[in-house]
Design an enzyme around this catalytic site. Structure first.
Site, short mmCIF file in Angstrom:
data_model
loop_
_atom_site.label_atom_id
_atom_site.label_comp_id
_atom_site.label_asym_id
_atom_site.label_seq_id
_atom_site.Cartn_x
_atom_site.Cartn_y
_atom_site.Cartn_z
N ARG A 13 1.79 -2.95 -9.97
CA ARG A 13 1.74 -3.92 -8.86
C ARG A 13 2.61 -3.55 -7.65
NH1 ARG A 13 1.73 -10.10 -9.95
NH2 ARG A 13 3.97 -9.78 -10.14
N ASP A 14 3.26 -2.40 -7.67
CA ASP A 14 4.02 -1.99 -6.49
C ASP A 14 4.07 -0.47 -6.38
OD1 ASP A 14 5.41 -2.40 -4.14
OD2 ASP A 14 7.36 -2.57 -5.11
#
Length: 206
Positions: A74-75
């Site tokens: 997610r990043d």
């Protein structure tokens, strides 16, 4: 083992009332530092195609292993991809990672730095999964094989959406009907290539 090779080894853990601090093995740089400084010694070593191919292979292998384990990062971004002078590469900063099949734990905001954020997240779609990491990985690979810059560098979410849709087309429902912003069905969506902008602006992926 892919996990041991491509996630920094944790050497020491210190706990306090306020935080948990992890001490990991030392890496030489992150990809952002290399993209930002074309004269960086490691960047000069990566100018040949075999070296870039090796980094790309390690990135794809690491993301595949992570997704196979049911985790989404997610990043993903160049700052969270560490490299060493021997050509090894490791992912780091799993602070935003989640078990992807647990929909209750996923939120559309504060996920992925904006230049690497998939458009379903930009549109507020909360039922996302591993493809958002694949999108970010594609942006990073584009940077690796070109001049190190992201294809879309807008400072706002709506600006990013306009830039992305101008390059690859607007999203439509899976059944082919035109979509309205924020009204995606559970069946998902696809790219309508017939509505790709045919202006003279260059496509960053060509």
């Amino acid at each position: 083992d892919v996990y041991k090779r491509q996630v920094p080894e944790c050497l020491l853990v210190k706990e306090s009332f306020a935080a948990v601090t992890l001490y990991t093995e030392l890496m030489d740089a992150d990809l952002h530092a290399l993209f930002d400084d074309k004269q960086h010694p490691l960047m000069l070593d990566l100018l040949d195609t075999p070296s870039r191919d090796a980094l790309a292979y390690q990135m794809v292998s690491a993301v595949r292993h992570m997704h196979t384990a049911g985790v989404i990062h997610r990043d993903l971004k160049p700052q969270n991809i560490l490299v060493r002078c021997d050509g090894s590469l490791k992912l780091c900063d799993f602070g935003l990672s989640r078990i992807w099949h647990s929909a209750a734990s996923l939120t559309p905001d504060t996920v992925v730095t904006i230049w690497w954020r998939a458009y379903e997240v930009l549109l507020g779609y909360s039922d996302y999964g591993p493809p958002i990491d694949v999108w970010a990985l594609g942006i990073i690979l584009k940077q690796l094989y070109t001049d190190g810059t992201a294809p879309w560098r807008n400072s706002s979410e709506i600006g990013m959406l306009f830039d992305i849709f101008s390059a690859i087309g607007t999203p439509v429902e899976a059944n082919g009907s035109k979509n309205e912003p924020g009204l995606f069905e559970e069946s998902g969506f696809r790219i309508d290539k017939s509505r790709v902008d045919d202006s003279n602006e260059p496509n960053p992926f060509v």
